[in-house]
Motif scaffolding. Structure first.
Motif, PDB file in Angstrom:
ATOM      1  N   ARG A 238       0.806  -1.218   0.000  1.00  0.00           N
ATOM      2  CA  ARG A 238       0.000   0.000   0.000  1.00  0.00           C
ATOM      3  C   ARG A 238       0.845   1.278   0.000  1.00  0.00           C
ATOM      4  NH1 ARG A 238      -4.099  -2.064   4.784  1.00  0.00           N
ATOM      5  NH2 ARG A 238      -4.911  -3.877   3.646  1.00  0.00           N
ATOM      6  N   GLY A 239       2.153   1.113  -0.053  1.00  0.00           N
ATOM      7  CA  GLY A 239       3.017   2.286  -0.097  1.00  0.00           C
ATOM      8  C   GLY A 239       3.241   2.940   1.242  1.00  0.00           C
ATOM      9  N   SER A 240       3.220   2.149   2.292  1.00  0.00           N
ATOM     10  CA  SER A 240       3.423   2.705   3.624  1.00  0.00           C
ATOM     11  C   SER A 240       4.825   3.277   3.760  1.00  0.00           C
ATOM     12  CB  SER A 240       3.201   1.618   4.675  1.00  0.00           C
ATOM     13  OG  SER A 240       3.657   2.043   5.926  1.00  0.00           O
ATOM     14  N   LEU A 241       4.962   4.170   4.726  1.00  0.00           N
ATOM     15  CA  LEU A 241       6.257   4.780   4.987  1.00  0.00           C
ATOM     16  C   LEU A 241       7.163   3.898   5.820  1.00  0.00           C
ATOM     17  CD1 LEU A 241       5.171   8.445   5.776  1.00  0.00           C
ATOM     18  CD2 LEU A 241       6.106   7.540   3.645  1.00  0.00           C
ATOM     19  N   ILE A 242       6.708   2.707   6.252  1.00  0.00           N
ATOM     20  CA  ILE A 242       7.561   1.900   7.117  1.00  0.00           C
ATOM     21  C   ILE A 242       8.198   0.729   6.396  1.00  0.00           C
ATOM     22  CG2 ILE A 242       6.142   2.500   9.098  1.00  0.00           C
ATOM     23  CD1 ILE A 242       5.103  -0.347   9.109  1.00  0.00           C
ATOM     24  N   CYS A 243       7.880   0.531   5.134  1.00  0.00           N
ATOM     25  CA  CYS A 243       8.516  -0.560   4.403  1.00  0.00           C
ATOM     26  C   CYS A 243       8.560  -0.191   2.934  1.00  0.00           C
ATOM     27  CB  CYS A 243       7.749  -1.867   4.613  1.00  0.00           C
ATOM     28  SG  CYS A 243       8.619  -3.318   3.982  1.00  0.00           S
ATOM     29  N   GLN A 244       9.691  -0.450   2.281  1.00  0.00           N
ATOM     30  CA  GLN A 244       9.838  -0.093   0.890  1.00  0.00           C
ATOM     31  C   GLN A 244      10.589  -1.186   0.157  1.00  0.00           C
ATOM     32  OE1 GLN A 244      11.981   3.567   1.084  1.00  0.00           O
ATOM     33  NE2 GLN A 244      13.852   2.640   1.828  1.00  0.00           N
ATOM     34  N   ARG A 245      10.412  -1.225  -1.144  1.00  0.00           N
ATOM     35  CA  ARG A 245      11.102  -2.214  -1.955  1.00  0.00           C
ATOM     36  C   ARG A 245      12.583  -1.891  -2.037  1.00  0.00           C
ATOM     37  NH1 ARG A 245       8.487  -5.161  -5.751  1.00  0.00           N
ATOM     38  NH2 ARG A 245      10.549  -6.075  -6.013  1.00  0.00           N
ATOM     39  N   VAL A 246      13.397  -2.937  -2.083  1.00  0.00           N
ATOM     40  CA  VAL A 246      14.845  -2.767  -2.203  1.00  0.00           C
ATOM     41  C   VAL A 246      15.261  -2.966  -3.651  1.00  0.00           C
ATOM     42  CG1 VAL A 246      17.075  -3.720  -1.563  1.00  0.00           C
ATOM     43  CG2 VAL A 246      15.276  -3.536   0.135  1.00  0.00           C
ATOM     44  N   ASP A 247      16.040  -2.048  -4.161  1.00  0.00           N
ATOM     45  CA  ASP A 247      16.568  -2.182  -5.508  1.00  0.00           C
ATOM     46  C   ASP A 247      17.770  -3.106  -5.458  1.00  0.00           C
ATOM     47  OD1 ASP A 247      17.545  -1.989  -8.037  1.00  0.00           O
ATOM     48  OD2 ASP A 247      17.481   0.207  -8.139  1.00  0.00           O
ATOM     49  N   VAL A 248      17.518  -4.406  -5.674  1.00  0.00           N
ATOM     50  CA  VAL A 248      18.558  -5.408  -5.485  1.00  0.00           C
ATOM     51  C   VAL A 248      19.649  -5.281  -6.531  1.00  0.00           C
ATOM     52  CG1 VAL A 248      18.994  -7.876  -5.354  1.00  0.00           C
ATOM     53  CG2 VAL A 248      16.874  -6.934  -4.443  1.00  0.00           C
ATOM     54  N   GLU A 249      19.266  -4.938  -7.758  1.00  0.00           N
ATOM     55  CA  GLU A 249      20.274  -4.835  -8.804  1.00  0.00           C
ATOM     56  C   GLU A 249      21.277  -3.725  -8.473  1.00  0.00           C
ATOM     57  OE1 GLU A 249      20.672  -6.965 -11.159  1.00  0.00           O
ATOM     58  OE2 GLU A 249      18.933  -8.065 -10.431  1.00  0.00           O
ATOM     59  N   THR A 250      20.759  -2.620  -7.921  1.00  0.00           N
ATOM     60  CA  THR A 250      21.664  -1.537  -7.513  1.00  0.00           C
ATOM     61  C   THR A 250      22.582  -2.002  -6.408  1.00  0.00           C
ATOM     62  OG1 THR A 250      20.021   0.107  -8.121  1.00  0.00           O
ATOM     63  CG2 THR A 250      21.766   0.802  -6.612  1.00  0.00           C
ATOM     64  N   ARG A 251      22.028  -2.760  -5.466  1.00  0.00           N
ATOM     65  CA  ARG A 251      22.852  -3.240  -4.355  1.00  0.00           C
ATOM     66  C   ARG A 251      23.979  -4.126  -4.850  1.00  0.00           C
ATOM     67  NH1 ARG A 251      23.256  -7.778  -1.256  1.00  0.00           N
ATOM     68  NH2 ARG A 251      21.630  -8.830  -2.410  1.00  0.00           N
ATOM     69  N   LEU A 252      23.658  -5.031  -5.782  1.00  0.00           N
ATOM     70  CA  LEU A 252      24.665  -5.968  -6.263  1.00  0.00           C
ATOM     71  C   LEU A 252      25.693  -5.281  -7.148  1.00  0.00           C
ATOM     72  CD1 LEU A 252      22.369  -9.023  -7.079  1.00  0.00           C
ATOM     73  CD2 LEU A 252      23.806  -8.666  -5.071  1.00  0.00           C
ATOM     74  N   ALA A 253      25.288  -4.165  -7.786  1.00  0.00           N
ATOM     75  CA  ALA A 253      26.199  -3.504  -8.713  1.00  0.00           C
ATOM     76  C   ALA A 253      27.086  -2.467  -8.034  1.00  0.00           C
ATOM     77  CB  ALA A 253      25.383  -2.836  -9.824  1.00  0.00           C
ATOM     78  N   GLU A 254      26.945  -2.282  -6.741  1.00  0.00           N
ATOM     79  CA  GLU A 254      27.738  -1.273  -6.055  1.00  0.00           C
ATOM     80  C   GLU A 254      29.228  -1.564  -6.180  1.00  0.00           C
ATOM     81  OE1 GLU A 254      26.286  -1.186  -2.063  1.00  0.00           O
ATOM     82  OE2 GLU A 254      25.447   0.787  -2.367  1.00  0.00           O
ATOM     83  N   SER A 255      29.989  -0.559  -6.495  1.00  0.00           N
ATOM     84  CA  SER A 255      31.434  -0.716  -6.614  1.00  0.00           C
ATOM     85  C   SER A 255      32.103  -0.357  -5.297  1.00  0.00           C
ATOM     86  CB  SER A 255      31.966   0.188  -7.724  1.00  0.00           C
ATOM     87  OG  SER A 255      31.804   1.540  -7.366  1.00  0.00           O
ATOM     88  N   TRP A 256      33.388  -0.691  -5.201  1.00  0.00           N
ATOM     89  CA  TRP A 256      34.131  -0.357  -3.986  1.00  0.00           C
ATOM     90  C   TRP A 256      34.271   1.151  -3.843  1.00  0.00           C
ATOM     91  CZ3 TRP A 256      38.621   2.446  -4.459  1.00  0.00           C
ATOM     92  CH2 TRP A 256      39.215   2.481  -5.720  1.00  0.00           C
ATOM     93  N   ARG A 257      34.246   1.878  -4.945  1.00  0.00           N
ATOM     94  CA  ARG A 257      34.320   3.335  -4.866  1.00  0.00           C
ATOM     95  C   ARG A 257      33.070   3.902  -4.219  1.00  0.00           C
ATOM     96  NH1 ARG A 257      36.711   4.826 -10.909  1.00  0.00           N
ATOM     97  NH2 ARG A 257      38.736   3.790 -10.638  1.00  0.00           N
ATOM     98  N   THR A 258      31.914   3.325  -4.561  1.00  0.00           N
ATOM     99  CA  THR A 258      30.667   3.784  -3.948  1.00  0.00           C
ATOM    100  C   THR A 258      30.679   3.529  -2.457  1.00  0.00           C
ATOM    101  OG1 THR A 258      29.482   3.295  -5.999  1.00  0.00           O
ATOM    102  CG2 THR A 258      28.163   3.567  -4.005  1.00  0.00           C
ATOM    103  N   ARG A 259      31.200   2.395  -2.070  1.00  0.00           N
ATOM    104  CA  ARG A 259      31.233   2.056  -0.647  1.00  0.00           C
ATOM    105  C   ARG A 259      32.217   2.948   0.110  1.00  0.00           C
ATOM    106  NH1 ARG A 259      30.984  -4.611  -0.952  1.00  0.00           N
ATOM    107  NH2 ARG A 259      29.103  -4.695  -2.249  1.00  0.00           N
ATOM    108  N   LEU A 260      33.355   3.226  -0.493  1.00  0.00           N
ATOM    109  CA  LEU A 260      34.335   4.088   0.165  1.00  0.00           C
ATOM    110  C   LEU A 260      33.829   5.529   0.264  1.00  0.00           C
ATOM    111  CD1 LEU A 260      37.770   2.898  -1.302  1.00  0.00           C
ATOM    112  CD2 LEU A 260      36.865   2.532   0.996  1.00  0.00           C
ATOM    113  N   ALA A 261      33.019   5.942  -0.717  1.00  0.00           N
ATOM    114  CA  ALA A 261      32.539   7.315  -0.727  1.00  0.00           C
ATOM    115  C   ALA A 261      31.674   7.624   0.483  1.00  0.00           C
ATOM    116  CB  ALA A 261      31.738   7.576  -2.011  1.00  0.00           C
ATOM    117  N   THR A 262      30.993   6.615   0.997  1.00  0.00           N
ATOM    118  CA  THR A 262      30.151   6.833   2.173  1.00  0.00           C
ATOM    119  C   THR A 262      30.926   6.647   3.472  1.00  0.00           C
ATOM    120  OG1 THR A 262      29.421   4.521   2.092  1.00  0.00           O
ATOM    121  CG2 THR A 262      28.049   6.155   0.984  1.00  0.00           C
ATOM    122  N   ALA A 263      32.159   6.172   3.386  1.00  0.00           N
ATOM    123  CA  ALA A 263      32.941   5.909   4.599  1.00  0.00           C
ATOM    124  C   ALA A 263      33.977   6.985   4.878  1.00  0.00           C
ATOM    125  CB  ALA A 263      33.641   4.554   4.476  1.00  0.00           C
TER     126      ALA A 263
END
Length: 529
Positions: free
Chosen positions: A352-377
Motif C-alpha cells: 500500500r506504499g506505507s512509509l515503514i517498508c519499501q522495496r529494495v533495488d537489489v540490482e543496484t545493491r549488487l552492482a555497487e562498486s568499492w568506490r561507492t562504498r568508500l565514498a560513504t565511509a
C-alpha cells in the motif's frame, strides 16, 4: 543502496559524537576499567601473564588469572597512546561502528530509514546503561557478529563453510571476555534447532529451499539453506568453537573461573549489573524492545526460522541479570532485520506504499562498486583518524583532542586523590587501605603502591568473603575494627553516609583525614600523625 550506506554513515557520526560528548564521564563509571588497564600495562611491560594476585592484601599471592588479557592489553595500548582520551575514542568508535553496521543491516531489507532510526534509538537506549570502557564490550561485538552470520546462513546469503570463520573469532573471544560462554550457547542452540528441523521438518515449508523475492515483499532475495546437507560442516564448526575455550594462556583454568562466577549465588547481591532486570531503572526500555520483537515474531509467516527465536533466550537471560540487556537488544534488532520483511502486516503496508517498508533495488545493491562504498565511509574514517592524530600529538581540544575526559567527581573520589597519593608516597610500598568495593579499581590505578581490601574481581575473593563484606556493609559496620586488628591497616576509604562511614565517624578509634564529595578518608587514631 548507496542511500542506505549514507544512512549508516550518518548513524555512525551521530552516535560517535554523542558518545564522545556524553561519555567523557559516563563511560568511566565502572571500577573494572581502572584495574583492567593496569593489568594490561603489566602484561605489556613484563611480557608475562599474571598467575597470582598482586593488588589486594586480603588475598595477596593467591592464584588469579588475567582472563581478559587481550582486551586488557588493548586498553593499555590505547591508554599509552593518549591516556583516557584515547580509551574513550576507541570505545566510542567500536560502539558507533557496531550499531551503524546493525542499522545498515536493518535498512537494507527494505525497512524505511525513519523506522530503522526508531528501532536503532530503542536498541541503543536499551543498551546504553551498560556502555563502559571495559572488556565486556568484546562480548557485545562478537555476539552480534556471530548471530548475524547465523542469520545470513539461515537466510541463504552465505554458505555453511563461511561459518568456519567463527572458530578464529571464538579464539579471540575466549581471550577477550568470559561472555564467550553465551556465544557458545547461542551457536549450540541454533545448530541444534537446524538439525532438529532435519529430523522433524517444520510445518508449512521445507528446510532446503530456494526462495525468490515475492512481488509484494520488501526482502532481499534468499537462496539456499540446507542444514541436512551441511550437518557435518555445522557440527565441525560447533566442535571447533567449543575447543577454543582452552586456547588461552591458562588452559582449562579460564573456563573453570567462568563457571565459578556463573554458579555463584552471591555475585548478584554484590554487583548491580547481576541484579534482575525488574530491579533496574532501565527495565522499561529493554521490555519495550522485547514487546516490539515479540509482536513482530507473532506476526511473522510460518515456519519461523530458528534464528528468529534465539532472542527469546537472551530476553530471559536479561530478565534474570540486567547485564544481558544489551545482548538481548543486539540479537533482537538483528532478528528484526530478518523478520520484518516476512511479517504479514509489514508486507501489506509495503504493497500500500506505507512509509515503514519499501522495496529494495537489489540490482543496484549488487552492482555497487568499492568506490561507492568508500565514498560513504570517508567522513567517519576522517573523523576518527583526525581525533587520533590530535590525541597522539597531545593537542588539547574539546571532544576530539586531549584533556576532554573528566572522571565524574560525584562517582569517584577525585577530590581526595591528592591526599591519597601523598599518603601513598609517605608510606612504604604495600601499605594497606580498607576500601569499599567500588573504589578498589580506582586505588589500584591511582595509588599502585597501596594494597586494597577488596575490588570487583569476584572470582578471586569468593562467595564467603563477599558475603562477609555484604553483611558488614549493611548490618555490622563495626567489623571494620576487627579487620583492622587482623590485617593491620591504617587507612580507610569509604562512601559518604554509608554504614561504614557513619561507624568510622562516631568511633574513637578513627579520625577523619579528609571528607570529599562522594567519599571520606579516615585514619586510625593510633597511627595518624
Amino acid at each position: 543502496m548507496s542511500r542506505v550506506r549514507r544512512f549508516a554513515a550518518v548513524m555512525f557520526v551521530v552516535l560517535w559524537v554523542a558518545l564522545l560528548v556524553f561519555g567523557s564521564g559516563r563511560l568511566f563509571r565502572d571500577p573494572g576499567t581502572f584495574w583492567h588497564t593496569v593489568v594490561g600495562e603489566q602484561i605489556l611491560a613484563t611480557r608475562q601473564f599474571p598467575q597470582n594476585d598482586a593488588f589486594s592484601f586480603t588475598h595477596s599471592g593467591e592464584p588469579w588469572l588475567a582472563q581478559n588479557w587481550l582486551c586488557e592489553c588493548a586498553l593499555a595500548i590505547a591508554h599509552r597512546l593518549g591516556g583516557w582520551d584515547s580509551v574513550l575514542l576507541v570505545t566510542a568508535t567500536i560502539l558507533a561502528s557496531f550499531y551503524s553496521w546493525i542499522a545498515f543491516r536493518l535498512a537494507r531489507t527494505g525497512t524505511t530509514l525513519s523506522l530503522s532510526s526508531l528501532l536503532m534509538a530503542l536498541t541503543i537506549g536499551a543498551s546504553s546503561f551498560h556502555f563502559h570502557a571495559r572488556p565486556h564490550l568484546a562480548t557485545l561485538i562478537f555476539l552480534g557478529v556471530t548471530f548475524a552470520w547465523l542469520c545470513d546462513y539461515e537466510a541463504g546469503r552465505i554458505p555453511a563453510r563461511r561459518l568456519g570463520w567463527l572458530v578464529p573469532l571464538f579464539v579471540l573471544w575466549t581471550n577477550s571476555h568470559g561472555g564467550v560462554v553465551g556465544g557458545l550457547a547461542t551457536l549450540g542452540l541454533t545448530v541444534i534447532g537446524w538439525l532438529g528441523q532435519v529430523v522433524v521438518p517444520p510445518s508449512g515449508g521445507s528446510n532446503c529451499r530456494k526462495v525468490e523475492q515475492r512481488p509484494d515483499s520488501c526482502a532481499i532475495p534468499e537462496c539456499r539453506f540446507a542444514p541436512g546437507a551441511d550437518w557435518k560442516v555445522l557440527l565441525a564448526v560447533l566442535a571447533g568453537c567449543v575447543v577454543t575455550i582452552v586456547i588461552n594462556p591458562y588452559g582449562w583454568e579460564v573456563p573453570r573461573a567462568w563457571f565459578s562466577l556463573l554458579s555463584s549465588r552471591v555475585v548478584a547481591q554484590v554487583m548491580d549489573e547481576h541484579t534482575p532486570l525488574s530491579a533496574a531503572p532501565e527495565a522499561w526500555l529493554v521490555l519495550l524492545l522485547g514487546a516490539v520483537y515479540i509482536a513482530a515474531l507473532a506476526g511473522a509467516e510460518r515456519p519461523w526460522r530458528v534464528t528468529w527465536l534465539i532472542p527469546l533466550c537472551w530476553l530471559w537471560q536479561a530478565w534474570t541479570r540486567v547485564r544481558h540487556g544489551p545482548l538481548f537488544a543486539a540479537t533482537a534488532v538483528l532478528a528484526l532485520a530478518e523478520m520484518l520483511p516476512h511479517v504479514r502486516w509489514m508486507r501489506s503496508l509495503a504493497v500500500r506504499g506505507s512509509l515503514i517498508c519499501q522495496r529494495v533495488d537489489v540490482e543496484t545493491r549488487l552492482a555497487e562498486s568499492w568506490r561507492t562504498r568508500l565514498a560513504t565511509a570517508w567522513l567517519p574514517v576522517s573523523l576518527v583518524l583526525t581525533s587520533m592524530v590530535f590525541q597522539v600529538a597531545n593537542v588539547s581540544l574539546p571532544v576530539i583532542g586531549r584533556g576532554w575526559v573528566r572522571m565524574d567527581s560525584s562517582h569517584w573520589p577525585m577530590d581526595l586523590l591528592p591526599d591519597l597519593q601523598r599518603l601513598a608516597a609517605e608510606r612504604p610500598s604495600g601499605t594497606r587501605v580498607f576500601n569499599d568495593m567500588l573504589y578498589g579499581g580506582f586505588l589500584i590505578y591511582h595509588t599502585p603502591t597501596l594494597r586494597v581490601f577488596i575490588d570487583d574481581r569476584c572470582e578471586l575473593y569468593g562467595d564467603a568473603d563477599l558475603v562477609r563484606l555484604v553483611e558488614a556493609a549493611s548490618h555490622h559496620p563495626e567489623r571494620i575494627d576487627d579487620w583492622a586488628e587482623t590485617y593491620e591497616f591504617e587507612l580507610a576509604l569509604v562512601e559518604n553516609n554509608s554504614p561504614f562511614e557513619r561507624h568510622l565517624r562516631e568511633s574513637p578509634r578513627w579520625h577523619p583525614l579528609r571528607c570529599g564529595r562522594c567519599a571520606a578518608l579516615y585514619g586510625r587514631v593510633a597511627s595518624v600523625k
